[in-house]
Design a protein around this motif. Structure first.
Motif, PDB file in Angstrom:
ATOM      1  N   GLU A 145     -44.175  18.751  30.707  1.00 14.18           N
ATOM      2  CA  GLU A 145     -44.489  19.484  29.479  1.00 14.18           C
ATOM      3  C   GLU A 145     -44.670  18.534  28.298  1.00 14.18           C
ATOM      4  O   GLU A 145     -45.446  18.813  27.390  1.00 14.18           O
ATOM      5  N   LYS A 146     -43.966  17.406  28.314  1.00 20.26           N
ATOM      6  CA  LYS A 146     -44.090  16.407  27.250  1.00 20.26           C
ATOM      7  C   LYS A 146     -45.295  15.494  27.471  1.00 20.26           C
ATOM      8  O   LYS A 146     -45.520  14.555  26.708  1.00 20.26           O
ATOM      9  N   GLU A 191     -33.206  12.615  31.741  1.00 21.44           N
ATOM     10  CA  GLU A 191     -34.670  12.500  31.637  1.00 21.44           C
ATOM     11  C   GLU A 191     -35.088  11.032  31.603  1.00 21.44           C
ATOM     12  O   GLU A 191     -36.054  10.642  32.247  1.00 21.44           O
ATOM     13  N   LYS A 195     -39.867  19.234  32.520  1.00 20.56           N
ATOM     14  CA  LYS A 195     -39.777  18.881  31.098  1.00 20.56           C
ATOM     15  C   LYS A 195     -40.636  17.657  30.780  1.00 20.56           C
ATOM     16  O   LYS A 195     -41.327  17.620  29.760  1.00 20.56           O
TER      17      LYS A 195
END
Length: 152
Positions: free
Chosen positions: A127-128, A89, A124
């Motif tokens: 979403e953050k 990430e 992800k």
């Protein structure tokens, strides 16, 4: 440089006013009345220039301090974001940060990850609320979130 020059001119005007001030009393009795006003005009102009340049110097120092604080805050915020992310990430986020508007396909080639892994990582990050995607043909363009852009 311009601020310092204005300050010097202001001081010079006041010095000239003091040079002419003692002789102005002579002219008040024997010469035209306006010669007594010249030192006063020089003094007022000198004081105005000194105050103006002092204000500009103060503002410049204040804006430099403010920009240093803002840079430190921006670095701190990005540091926190990067500490919260791990491994893959973080790698993808750094690429997006350096190349805003990068396509999701390009991330696949830059990282060497499979398209599904890139898709999962991007989802992800989205979403953050660190990034957002915009449709671009059959793929997506990826940008930093607006709240991060203000601080980066």
């Amino acid at each position: 440089m311009e601020r310092e020059l204005t300050l010097i001119v202001g001081v010079a005007l006041i010095a000239v006013a003091f040079v002419f001030a003692p002789s102005s009393h002579h002219y008040m009795m024997m010469g035209p009345y306006y010669l007594a006003v010249i030192p006063l005009i020089f003094t007022i102009a000198g004081i105005a220039l000194i105050l103006f340049s002092a204000f500009r110097i103060f503002e410049a120092k204040r804006s430099e301090e403010k920009s240093e604080v803002e840079e430190k805050c921006e670095d701190d915020k990005m540091g926190v974001v990067e500490k919260l992310l791990e491994g893959d990430e973080l790698e993808v986020f750094k690429i997006i940060r350096k190349n805003e508007g990068v396509t999701q396909d390009s991330l696949h080639f830059r990282t060497g990850f499979s398209p599904s892994k890139v898709s999962m990582i991007v989802k992800k990050l989205e979403e953050k609320n660190l990034i957002y995607r915009e449709r671009f043909g059959k793929t997506y363009r990826i940008y930093l979130s607006d709240w991060l852009k203000k601080n980066v």
